[in-house]
Motif scaffolding. Structure first.
Motif, short mmCIF file in Angstrom:
data_model
loop_
_atom_site.label_atom_id
_atom_site.label_comp_id
_atom_site.label_asym_id
_atom_site.label_seq_id
_atom_site.Cartn_x
_atom_site.Cartn_y
_atom_site.Cartn_z
N ALA A 54 0.86 -1.19 0.00
CA ALA A 54 0.00 0.00 0.00
C ALA A 54 0.90 1.24 0.00
CB ALA A 54 -0.91 0.00 1.22
N THR A 55 0.47 2.26 -0.75
CA THR A 55 1.29 3.47 -0.92
C THR A 55 1.57 4.15 0.41
OG1 THR A 55 0.30 3.80 -3.09
CG2 THR A 55 1.46 5.67 -2.11
N ILE A 56 0.54 4.22 1.27
CA ILE A 56 0.70 4.95 2.54
C ILE A 56 1.76 4.31 3.43
CG2 ILE A 56 -1.14 3.66 3.74
CD1 ILE A 56 -1.78 6.34 5.18
N LEU A 57 1.89 2.98 3.34
CA LEU A 57 2.87 2.29 4.18
C LEU A 57 4.30 2.64 3.81
CD1 LEU A 57 1.26 -1.27 4.47
CD2 LEU A 57 1.17 0.59 6.13
N MET A 58 4.51 3.06 2.54
CA MET A 58 5.85 3.44 2.08
C MET A 58 6.07 4.94 2.14
SD MET A 58 7.36 0.66 1.50
CE MET A 58 8.82 1.31 0.66
N ASN A 59 5.04 5.69 2.60
CA ASN A 59 5.15 7.15 2.66
C ASN A 59 6.11 7.55 3.79
OD1 ASN A 59 4.08 9.85 3.97
ND2 ASN A 59 3.58 9.89 1.78
N GLU A 60 7.08 8.42 3.44
CA GLU A 60 8.10 8.78 4.41
C GLU A 60 7.54 9.52 5.62
OE1 GLU A 60 8.25 12.01 1.22
OE2 GLU A 60 7.86 9.86 1.38
N TRP A 61 6.49 10.36 5.40
CA TRP A 61 5.91 11.12 6.51
C TRP A 61 5.13 10.21 7.46
CZ3 TRP A 61 8.09 15.59 7.08
CH2 TRP A 61 8.61 16.25 5.96
N TRP A 62 4.45 9.23 6.88
CA TRP A 62 3.75 8.23 7.69
C TRP A 62 4.73 7.43 8.53
CZ3 TRP A 62 -0.46 6.28 9.79
CH2 TRP A 62 -0.56 4.92 10.07
N GLN A 63 5.86 7.03 7.92
CA GLN A 63 6.85 6.26 8.66
C GLN A 63 7.54 7.11 9.73
OE1 GLN A 63 9.60 3.87 6.48
NE2 GLN A 63 8.04 2.85 5.24
N LEU A 64 7.76 8.38 9.42
CA LEU A 64 8.35 9.30 10.40
C LEU A 64 7.42 9.45 11.61
CD1 LEU A 64 10.40 11.38 11.40
CD2 LEU A 64 9.25 13.10 9.97
N ALA A 65 6.12 9.61 11.34
CA ALA A 65 5.14 9.78 12.42
C ALA A 65 5.11 8.55 13.34
CB ALA A 65 3.75 10.03 11.83
N LEU A 66 5.23 7.37 12.75
CA LEU A 66 5.21 6.15 13.55
C LEU A 66 6.52 5.95 14.33
CD1 LEU A 66 3.58 3.67 11.01
CD2 LEU A 66 2.56 4.46 13.15
N THR A 67 7.61 6.43 13.74
CA THR A 67 8.92 6.21 14.37
C THR A 67 9.18 7.17 15.52
OG1 THR A 67 9.78 5.48 12.22
CG2 THR A 67 11.41 6.04 13.90
N ILE A 68 8.67 8.41 15.43
CA ILE A 68 8.97 9.42 16.45
C ILE A 68 8.63 8.96 17.87
CG2 ILE A 68 8.21 11.68 17.33
CD1 ILE A 68 8.35 12.72 14.47
N PRO A 69 7.42 8.40 18.16
CA PRO A 69 7.14 7.95 19.53
C PRO A 69 8.13 6.87 20.01
CG PRO A 69 5.13 8.02 18.25
CD PRO A 69 6.25 8.21 17.28
N VAL A 70 8.47 5.95 19.10
CA VAL A 70 9.42 4.89 19.45
C VAL A 70 10.79 5.49 19.74
CG1 VAL A 70 10.51 2.75 18.69
CG2 VAL A 70 8.16 3.24 18.03
N PHE A 71 11.22 6.43 18.89
CA PHE A 71 12.53 7.07 19.04
C PHE A 71 12.60 7.84 20.36
CE2 PHE A 71 15.64 10.48 18.25
CZ PHE A 71 16.74 9.70 17.88
N ILE A 72 11.54 8.55 20.69
CA ILE A 72 11.52 9.34 21.94
C ILE A 72 11.64 8.42 23.15
CG2 ILE A 72 10.07 10.78 23.43
CD1 ILE A 72 8.97 12.09 20.88
N VAL A 73 10.86 7.33 23.18
CA VAL A 73 10.93 6.39 24.29
C VAL A 73 12.32 5.74 24.35
CG1 VAL A 73 10.02 4.21 25.21
CG2 VAL A 73 8.46 5.93 24.30
N GLY A 74 12.85 5.39 23.17
CA GLY A 74 14.18 4.78 23.12
C GLY A 74 15.26 5.70 23.63
N MET A 75 15.22 6.96 23.21
CA MET A 75 16.24 7.91 23.65
C MET A 75 16.08 8.29 25.11
SD MET A 75 18.41 8.24 21.31
CE MET A 75 18.03 6.53 20.90
N ASP A 76 14.82 8.28 25.59
CA ASP A 76 14.59 8.57 27.00
C ASP A 76 15.29 7.55 27.89
OD1 ASP A 76 13.13 10.01 29.20
OD2 ASP A 76 12.24 8.02 29.45
N PHE A 77 15.38 6.31 27.38
CA PHE A 77 16.07 5.27 28.17
C PHE A 77 17.51 5.06 27.70
CE2 PHE A 77 17.38 0.93 29.10
CZ PHE A 77 17.20 0.91 30.47
N PHE A 78 17.66 4.61 26.45
CA PHE A 78 19.01 4.28 25.95
C PHE A 78 19.89 5.53 25.83
CE2 PHE A 78 16.34 0.92 23.88
CZ PHE A 78 16.78 -0.13 24.67
#
Length: 706
Positions: A107-131
């Motif tokens: 699906a096009t939306i799954l490969m969209n860079e902005w969609w992937q960025l939006a999904l990654t940001i919460p994970v990145f924040i939690v990861g950086m808060d700990f690691f």
């Protein structure tokens, strides 16, 4: 006197964590620092110029948590959104799963860079808060931990993807999925690793009665009427009277005043059959009265109880670093900087030498960062030691230090004392004779007046059977090791209650146990009988099947040593040995082969201390217990083969763990460097490397080692 601080620090999962805390404490001036990451125990002498408050804050800043911190620190702590790695993993997984969907759904939306960025940001924040925070703080303290590698890898892949998104060429820079996967899977690995560490403590934790124990305290009113008050066991004090009924836990260490009961002490001895206890017997706190009712008075509370003393001893042994761990600790201390250097060389080699693209070179260097696992090396020895010590404690075997557990692998011969070790130590007077110009009553009175000053099993038997209130008052009395008691009365007469060694030349009969001598004149002798412990024959047979040589080393007569050695099949015996001769013999035996010495008396103490491993029984003299490195709690030798087996199998488990830890890193890092493993799979492999190691250690809990 320096104040000792004992803290419970949560969040440590390997030696690298312990090294970080240890180095911080030493930098603050703390002395005698001991850090046991398996149990989370941290002990040190309070430094003069640094407040505990500031030390607690800095430990918390490293990413760990002082659980029993002061109220001040607690009030300043910010309430965290996530309490553990499981919660972080589940949160990140929610956002990471959609990033994986493009592999299955086009699906096009799954490969969209902005969609992937939006999904990654919460994970990145939690990861950086700990690691990120933990890694940065560890760098500042000079002890970089594994979180540095994870944080650098995640930042590199996220920053590269972010550059592609804003540069207008996202197709060539889409590594958001890699960033989220690294963080999510490492959180999963950390959670599994924490569970592994918890399971290694299971055998030791089972010694602690988790439920709140209620006690029935006996109090008396004005008219001496008896009242029973239910109280929390923690409120009991030494000397309190208590009633313990059938089916109840013994709330604290106590001594029975009246009544009798069957008591299950398997929590400490591993013996499943209840033990009969009557007036005057001691009860161990946390054991269970299976049948009967007793009134008792409390003899020890809190840290002074047998159970708490055992737990303290085991935890101290866990915190000690055995010889094999020292190499792993040294490598762990330089591991992170080394891996960072390898990751840089990997990138440069792939990009400039092998002529791969920037993206490929970066991915390979990130994979190197993520797959490296210093925790495996740091966990290899402590995990096995913790399981081995825990299982030993559960079966009534106490190791005073981790070195003893490891050294058992080398033992080739076992030396036994006779009285109280191979025999029960429960004597009965079988015969006596009065020879000199003294009445039978005076003979008994003199012997009792002397033997009451000794803790020897034979002396206890005599004082129990010939107790009298009309005793001699001695001007001076002393115990001569290996010979007996020497006393002087007010008139200057010298009395001996001694072995045959002192009677030589006074009588041709040298087969009796005790000779009473006054001024070189023999007044009489006493014979006592002792029974061989019921488990001795099986234990000796097991040792022989294991290829171990057995030796009897006793101060008793040659006639008696010959008889007992022949009866139970001991290979070699040495009789009529003084404490000094025992020490010399153990020194010579040690020089020949690694030797374990099993003894229980005062005269065994020097030999116990000199042996490769000194082993004492729980009912031994205090000096023997202090001199030994291993204590068998269940009043017998039946757990000796288990102790030996645990030592050997713990050592082999440590070797297996270290082999896995080194082999994993030696193989995994080059594999990642040559691009044979993606960062996502590298994160998964890193997490499971510790699980494999932990499971191998946990096998010791049920493995047949005898």
């Amino acid at each position: 006197m320096d104040e000792t601080i004992d803290w419970k620090v949560e969040g440590m999962s390997c030696t690298n964590c312990a090294l970080s805390v240890e180095k911080l404490l030493k930098s603050k001036g703390a002395q005698n620092v001991s850090v046991n990451f398996i149990g989370g125990e941290v002990s040190f002498n309070k430094p003069d110029n640094t407040s505990l408050l500031s030390i607690e804050k800095e430990i918390n800043q490293l990413g760990y948590h002082v659980a029993n911190s002061s109220t001040e620190v607690k009030s300043q702590q910010v309430k965290k959104l996530f309490k553990n790695h499981l919660q972080r993993f589940l949160f990140c997984l929610i956002f990471t799963i959609p990033l994986w969907l493009h592999m299955f759904i086009h699906a096009t939306i799954l490969m969209n860079e902005w969609w992937q960025l939006a999904l990654t940001i919460p994970v990145f924040i939690v990861g950086m808060d700990f690691f990120g925070k933990s890694g940065w703080r560890s760098l500042r303290k000079g002890v970089p931990n594994m979180n540095v590698l994870v944080a650098v890898g995640a930042i590199a892949s996220f920053g590269y993807s972010l550059y592609g998104t804003f540069s207008g060429n996202p197709e060539s820079f889409m590594f958001y999925e890699t960033t989220a996967t690294i963080i999510t899977l490492v959180f999963m690995g950390n959670w599994l690793e924490d569970r592994s560490v918890q399971q290694t403590r299971a055998a030791l934790n089972s010694l602690v009665v988790s439920q709140k124990i209620q006690a029935n305290m006996i109090v008396y009113g004005e008219n001496h009427e008896e009242h029973i008050l239910p109280v929390d066991s923690k409120s009991l004090k030494t000397g309190d009277l208590i009633l313990i009924k059938s089916g109840e836990y013994v709330p604290m260490d106590c001594k029975i005043l009246s009544g009798s009961a069957s008591v299950d002490e398997s929590i400490l001895t591993g013996e499943s059959l209840p033990i009969e206890k009557t007036q005057g017997n001691n009860l161990i706190g946390s054991s269970i009265v299976t049948d009967g009712n007793v009134k008792a008075y409390v003899t020890a509370v809190g840290k002074e109880t047998v159970l708490q003393s055992i737990l303290k001893m085991v935890k101290e042994a866990q915190a000690e670093k055995p010889p094999m761990q020292q190499l792993a600790d040294k490598i762990s201390a330089i591991f992170i900087p080394t891996v960072l250097g390898i990751a840089v060389l990997c990138f440069l080699g792939n990009y400039f030498v092998a002529d791969y693209s920037f993206s490929t070179s970066l991915l390979r260097s990130v994979a190197v960062l993520v797959i490296a696992c210093p925790c495996a090396m740091g966990l290899a020895t402590p995990a096995a030691i913790a399981v081995g010590l825990g299982r030993a404690a559960k079966h009534g075997i106490l190791f005073k230090n981790a070195r003893s557990l490891e050294v058992f692998k080398d033992i080739r011969q076992i030396v036994f004392d006779k009285t109280g070790t191979l025999t029960t130590g429960e004597f009965s007077i079988s015969n006596f004779s009065v020879i000199g110009n003294v009445s039978e009553d005076d003979f008994k009175r003199i012997i009792f007046s002397m033997e009451k000053f000794s803790n020897h099993p034979i002396a206890k038997t005599i004082t129990k059977n010939w107790k009298t209130s009309h005793t001699y008052i001695w001007k001076k009395i002393e115990e001569i090791k290996g010979i007996g008691l020497k006393a002087e009365d007010k008139d200057g007469n010298i009395f001996w209650a001694a072995s045959y060694k002192k009677a030589k030349g006074l009588t041709p009969e040298l087969s009796h146990n005790i000779y009473l001598i006054k001024n070189d004149l023999l007044l009489g002798w006493i014979d006592v009988q002792d029974k061989i412990r019921p488990e001795v024959q099986d234990v000796v047979n097991q040792l022989h099947r294991s290829g171990l040589k057995t030796i009897l080393l006793s101060g008793d007569s040659e006639q008696k040593c010959t008889a007992i050695a022949k009866q139970i099949g001991i290979d070699v015996f040495y009789a009529e040995q003084t404490p000094e001769q025992k020490l010399e013999k153990i020194t010579a035996l040690n020089a020949d082969l690694p030797t374990a010495m099993v003894g229980d008396g005062i005269n065994d103490a020097p030999a116990l201390a000199k042996a490769t491993i000194g082993i004492s029984l729980s009912d031994a003299s205090q000096i023997a217990i202090q001199s030994a490195q291993v204590i068998l709690m269940n009043d017998g030798l039946k757990s000796l083969p288990l102790a030996l087996g645990l030592g050997k199998h713990t050592y082999s488990t440590i070797k297996q763990n270290l082999f896995w830890a080194f082999a994993y890193n030696i193989v995994a890092i080059p594999v990642a460097c040559f691009g044979l493993l993606s960062p996502s799979f590298a994160a998964l492999a890193m997490g499971f490397s510790d699980i494999i190691l932990g499971f191998n250690s946990i096998r010791l809990r049920w493995k047949n080692v005898s």
